[in-house]
Design an enzyme around this catalytic site. Structure first.
Site, PDB file in Angstrom:
ATOM      1  N   ASP A  12     -15.360   2.302   7.435  1.00  0.00           N
ATOM      2  CA  ASP A  12     -14.180   3.069   7.033  1.00  0.00           C
ATOM      3  C   ASP A  12     -15.294   3.659   5.880  1.00  0.00           C
ATOM      4  O   ASP A  12     -14.160   5.293   5.412  1.00  0.00           O
ATOM      5  CB  ASP A  12     -12.792   2.306   6.585  1.00  0.00           C
ATOM      6  CG  ASP A  12     -11.833   3.838   5.969  1.00  0.00           C
ATOM      7  OD1 ASP A  12     -11.446   4.160   6.496  1.00  0.00           O
ATOM      8  OD2 ASP A  12     -11.547   3.035   4.181  1.00  0.00           O
ATOM      9  N   LYS A  44      -8.751  -1.765   6.093  1.00  0.00           N
ATOM     10  CA  LYS A  44      -8.779  -1.984   4.726  1.00  0.00           C
ATOM     11  C   LYS A  44      -8.256  -2.919   4.630  1.00  0.00           C
ATOM     12  O   LYS A  44      -8.588  -4.312   3.509  1.00  0.00           O
ATOM     13  CB  LYS A  44      -8.544  -0.634   3.374  1.00  0.00           C
ATOM     14  CG  LYS A  44      -9.797   0.250   4.058  1.00  0.00           C
ATOM     15  CD  LYS A  44     -10.000   1.344   2.294  1.00  0.00           C
ATOM     16  CE  LYS A  44      -8.991   2.473   2.653  1.00  0.00           C
ATOM     17  NZ  LYS A  44      -9.734   3.252   2.812  1.00  0.00           N
ATOM     18  N   SER A 100      -7.681   3.564   9.463  1.00  0.00           N
ATOM     19  CA  SER A 100      -8.765   3.834   7.505  1.00  0.00           C
ATOM     20  C   SER A 100      -7.502   2.876   6.859  1.00  0.00           C
ATOM     21  O   SER A 100      -7.986   2.334   6.276  1.00  0.00           O
ATOM     22  CB  SER A 100      -8.190   4.931   6.943  1.00  0.00           C
ATOM     23  OG  SER A 100      -8.457   5.053   5.962  1.00  0.00           O
ATOM     24  N   ARG A 150     -14.444  12.563   6.648  1.00  0.00           N
ATOM     25  CA  ARG A 150     -12.689  13.471   6.720  1.00  0.00           C
ATOM     26  C   ARG A 150     -12.971  14.194   5.324  1.00  0.00           C
ATOM     27  O   ARG A 150     -12.226  15.305   5.490  1.00  0.00           O
ATOM     28  CB  ARG A 150     -11.894  12.234   7.201  1.00  0.00           C
ATOM     29  CG  ARG A 150     -11.934  11.681   8.193  1.00  0.00           C
ATOM     30  CD  ARG A 150     -11.559  10.065   8.549  1.00  0.00           C
ATOM     31  NE  ARG A 150     -10.404  10.635   8.525  1.00  0.00           N
ATOM     32  CZ  ARG A 150      -9.330  10.169   7.527  1.00  0.00           C
ATOM     33  NH1 ARG A 150      -9.666   8.502   7.422  1.00  0.00           N
ATOM     34  NH2 ARG A 150      -7.688   9.901   7.760  1.00  0.00           N
ATOM     35  N   HIS A 209       0.962  -1.122  -0.180  1.00  0.00           N
ATOM     36  CA  HIS A 209      -0.382  -0.036   0.020  1.00  0.00           C
ATOM     37  C   HIS A 209       0.764   1.216  -0.388  1.00  0.00           C
ATOM     38  O   HIS A 209       2.136   0.965   1.318  1.00  0.00           O
ATOM     39  CB  HIS A 209      -0.718   0.022   1.075  1.00  0.00           C
ATOM     40  CG  HIS A 209      -1.610   1.181   0.967  1.00  0.00           C
ATOM     41  ND1 HIS A 209      -2.995   0.977   0.996  1.00  0.00           N
ATOM     42  CD2 HIS A 209      -1.662   2.415   2.116  1.00  0.00           C
ATOM     43  CE1 HIS A 209      -3.748   2.523   0.563  1.00  0.00           C
ATOM     44  NE2 HIS A 209      -2.274   2.964   1.864  1.00  0.00           N
TER      45      HIS A 209
HETATM   46  N1  URA Z   1      -5.150   7.167   2.986  1.00  0.00           N
HETATM   47  C1  URA Z   1      -6.907   6.309   3.042  1.00  0.00           C
HETATM   48  O1  URA Z   1      -7.327   5.015   2.434  1.00  0.00           O
HETATM   49  N2  URA Z   1      -7.338   6.479   4.535  1.00  0.00           N
HETATM   50  C2  URA Z   1      -6.615   7.672   4.636  1.00  0.00           C
HETATM   51  O2  URA Z   1      -7.179   8.348   5.721  1.00  0.00           O
HETATM   52  C3  URA Z   1      -5.992   8.485   3.756  1.00  0.00           C
HETATM   53  C4  URA Z   1      -5.771   7.726   3.062  1.00  0.00           C
END
Ligand code: URA
Length: 444
Positions: free
Chosen positions: A163, A189, A185, A170, A84
């Site tokens: 999320d 995921k 967050s 957000r 990621h």
């Molecule tokens: N990417 C994400 O998945 N969440 C965040 O809060 C910021 C970047």
């Protein structure tokens, strides 16, 4: 046990610690629609301003993860590894390293996002390949990993749905840039994907979320600690995003550069970072004894053609039209391709990722509003990179767009990303640190 939501908000507002059960209650009730956006917004702002401690961050991740289902890929042999990135400009590394690693027999279940602000998104890049579908069902997701050892998909409604809702909130309540909220967050995921291990690319600099190296290291350590607390070995690299990755910015333009790199060509920064992150994924999967040995394997997968073949297999399996991969010229170019000619001479001492990212959005490669479509062909090809010497009149970059825009304005914007000097700037290392459960270490 039921809690008064206003009490939980007050507790965080007054800088007190919320328990695991309180955080779970708040997050799950919100995901089910029983807590209104205004209350969750107030909580997010209190958390943004007062922070969350390690226990609260871990509880938040658990709560968002358990708001949906965790994919079970345990019947598929091998250690499943994903990567990621916290996002940048010209960052097409996922398109390159996922097929490299999968071609070496390590399953890669990859869930990615769309472009956000000035940063590009892997899903938009994949969708620039005509026919490519990123919205796969959970059943199909598992089938693709079983059959190809790879899936390149978007977040499904069942993966960390809390999320999805909280992130959208957000975005419009100025509560994105908080290390514990970002960490919860991202990790909720990633952990929902069914992975066993994770490599992170945490970027800092003008084109990244984290503007300083120190903040990037802090975020990386938080992400690594959460991963390890779930028994998922996690390594993070800290990389510089003052200047874009590679030469292409924009969806299809980045696919073209990825195809080049997968075939062993393309810009050296993109090649090196792709093989480094692939090497780390192979190391976590246990197929090589060190990251360096993994880099060697990754390079072999590119030179043998195995990695590119895996890319073609997954493009076809997810509905993409392979004729555009075999004959990229057939995709055509945007209606306008404006060269930006250098107005002076000297070394390029700054080539600013943020300015180029916002310019690519203006050209159509990103979204100005969430519901906008992106233009697959829009973007920027850099003809010169940081540290290059440029003569007056040489082409610095070419702007690709289907919009009829004011060319003078585009030129001014392009020039605002550049500074020149009489001496060549000292090259900065692309990757400065590696962070694991033992803490950060300088990387060389
Ligand atoms: N990417 C994400 O998945 N969440 C965040 O809060 C910021 C970047």
């Amino acid at each position: 046990m039921d809690y008064q939501i206003a009490e939980l908000i007050r507790k965080k507002r007054d800088n007190n610690i919320l328990s695991d059960i309180e955080i779970k209650f708040l997050v799950h009730e919100y995901a089910k629609g029983y807590v209104p956006d205004y209350q969750m917004s107030a909580f997010l702002m209190a958390a943004f301003l007062n922070g969350l401690n390690d226990q609260e961050s871990s509880s938040l991740t658990h709560a968002m993860l358990s708001s949906g289902s965790i994919l079970d890929l345990t019947h598929i042999p091998g250690i499943k590894v994903d990567k990621h990135s916290t996002g940048g400009v010209g960052d097409k590394l996922s398109l390159i390293l996922a097929p490299i690693v999968a071609s070496l027999g390590v399953p890669v279940p990859m869930v990615s996002g769309r472009g956000l602000g000035h940063t590009g998104g892997t899903l938009d890049k994949l969708e620039s390949i005509p026919g490519f579908r990123v919205d796969v069902t959970l059943k199909r997701y598992v089938e693709l990993v079983e059959k190809h050892g790879l899936v390149l998909a978007g977040q499904n409604d069942e993966m960390a749905p809390a999320d999805k809702k909280m992130y959208a909130l957000r975005d419009v309540t100025a509560t994105v840039e908080s290390i514990p909220l970002i960490a919860g967050s991202i990790m909720s995921k990633k952990l929902a994907e069914g992975i066993d291990a994770l490599v992170l690319d945490v970027k800092y600099g003008s084109g990244a979320f984290m503007k300083t190296q120190a903040h990037a290291i802090e975020l990386a350590q938080t992400l690594v600690d959460i991963g390890e607390s779930f028994n998922k070995p996690t390594i993070a690299f800290i990389s510089n995003m003052e200047t874009p990755t590679g030469l292409a910015i924009g969806n299809w333009l980045e696919v073209l550069e990825s195809i080049d790199v997968l075939q062993g060509n393309g810009p050296s920064d993109t090649q090196n970072q792709s093989t480094l992150l692939s090497g780390a994924m192979l190391y976590l999967a246990g197929t090589v004894p060190t990251i360096e040995a993994g880099i060697v394997e990754a390079k072999k997968a590119m030179s043998s053609g195995k990695a590119f073949q895996k890319f073609k297999d997954i493009v076809e399996a997810q509905g993409g039209d392979l004729s555009y991969i075999d004959r990229p010229d057939s995709r055509g170019t945007a209606k306008h391709c404006y060269p930006i000619l250098n107005s002076t001479q000297g070394y390029i001492t700054r080539l600013d990722a943020y300015q180029l990212g916002t310019l690519s959005v203006r050209l159509g490669a990103g979204r100005q509003q969430k519901e906008h479509d992106v233009d697959p062909l829009a973007g920027i090809i850099l003809e010169k990179k940081l540290g290059d010497y440029v003569q007056k009149g040489e082409t610095l970059m070419t702007l690709h767009t289907n919009k009829d825009l004011d060319v003078d304005e585009l030129e001014r914007w392009a020039f605002s990303s550049i500074e020149w000097g009489l001496t060549q700037p000292k090259p900065q290392p692309l990757v400065s640190h590696i962070v694991d459960k033992n803490g950060p270490k300088a990387y060389s």
